[in-house]
Design an enzyme around this catalytic site. Structure first.
Site, PDB file in Angstrom:
ATOM      1  N   LEU A 153       6.275   1.770   4.439  1.00  0.00           N
ATOM      2  CA  LEU A 153       7.410   2.154   3.596  1.00  0.00           C
ATOM      3  C   LEU A 153       8.057   3.450   4.073  1.00  0.00           C
ATOM      4  O   LEU A 153       9.206   3.719   3.735  1.00  0.00           O
ATOM      5  CB  LEU A 153       6.963   2.285   2.132  1.00  0.00           C
ATOM      6  CG  LEU A 153       6.462   0.979   1.487  1.00  0.00           C
ATOM      7  CD1 LEU A 153       5.985   1.242   0.071  1.00  0.00           C
ATOM      8  CD2 LEU A 153       7.548  -0.085   1.505  1.00  0.00           C
TER       9      LEU A 153
ATOM     10  N   GLY B 223       0.837  -1.192   0.000  1.00  0.00           N
ATOM     11  CA  GLY B 223       0.000   0.000   0.000  1.00  0.00           C
ATOM     12  C   GLY B 223       0.873   1.244   0.000  1.00  0.00           C
ATOM     13  O   GLY B 223       2.013   1.211   0.479  1.00  0.00           O
TER      14      GLY B 223
HETATM   15 NI    NI Z   1       2.330   3.286   5.611  1.00  0.00          NI
END
Ligand code: NI
Length: 174
Positions: free
Chosen positions: A97, A49
């Protein structure tokens, strides 16, 4: 010449803490340019995502691909909103991330219904549980400047942010 790949912002970048604004019809060209590049950055990372604020764009837009059975299943969510949540909760290990190599158990509603517009502007609704429910909530959180560590105790959050900062310094020093 193709545009430079998008880079993913790393916490504590202040742009990750800002509330994103709704996508408007006049943002169409920007969104059309951004979405394929976001998928490129997400798959390269690799991740499941990515939200626009993570690439420095303050729009309510995120992408998800859980790649069931290793096959692409891209979902583009424009102006997503959680419209229903279960009282039952589920705890699952999350990463992000924007906080590379950091993981922690996060407790959230086990099931959610999310309403959004897809890439073609069509109104859609998903009801999800399991990994997808957590992923959708995690990505929508990003649009409100909320990171998964914000769901943890201050002690745990600070421990993770300090460890991340230290790893980033070491990485920068080579
Ligand atoms: Ni995130």
């Amino acid at each position: 010449m193709s545009p430079a790949p998008l880079s993913i912002l790393i916490a504590p970048d202040p742009r990750l803490k800002a509330r994103a604004r709704p996508v408007r019809p006049e943002d169409g060209a920007l969104v059309a340019d951004l979405v394929p590049r976001m998928f490129e950055a997400m798959y390269a990372a690799p991740g499941i995502g990515l939200a626009a604020p993570q690439v420095g764009v303050g729009l309510r837009l995120c992408i998800v691909d859980l790649q069931p059975e290793d096959k692409p299943a891209p979902v583009v969510m424009v102006n997503p909103a959680v419209t229903a949540t279960s009282a039952e909760t589920a705890t699952r290990e999350e990463g992000c991330l924007s906080l590379p190599n950091q993981y922690a158990d996060v407790t959230r509603p086990a099931r959610v219904t999310v309403r959004f517009s897809d890439f073609d502007g069509k109104s859609r609704e998903i009801t999800a549980d399991g990994l997808l429910a957590a992923c959708l909530q995690h990505e929508i959180d990003h649009l409100d400047g909320i990171l998964f560590v914000d769901h943890l105790s201050p002690l745990k959050r600070n421990m993770i942010l300090r460890r991340l900062a230290k790893e980033q310094r070491q990485k920068a020093a080579g």
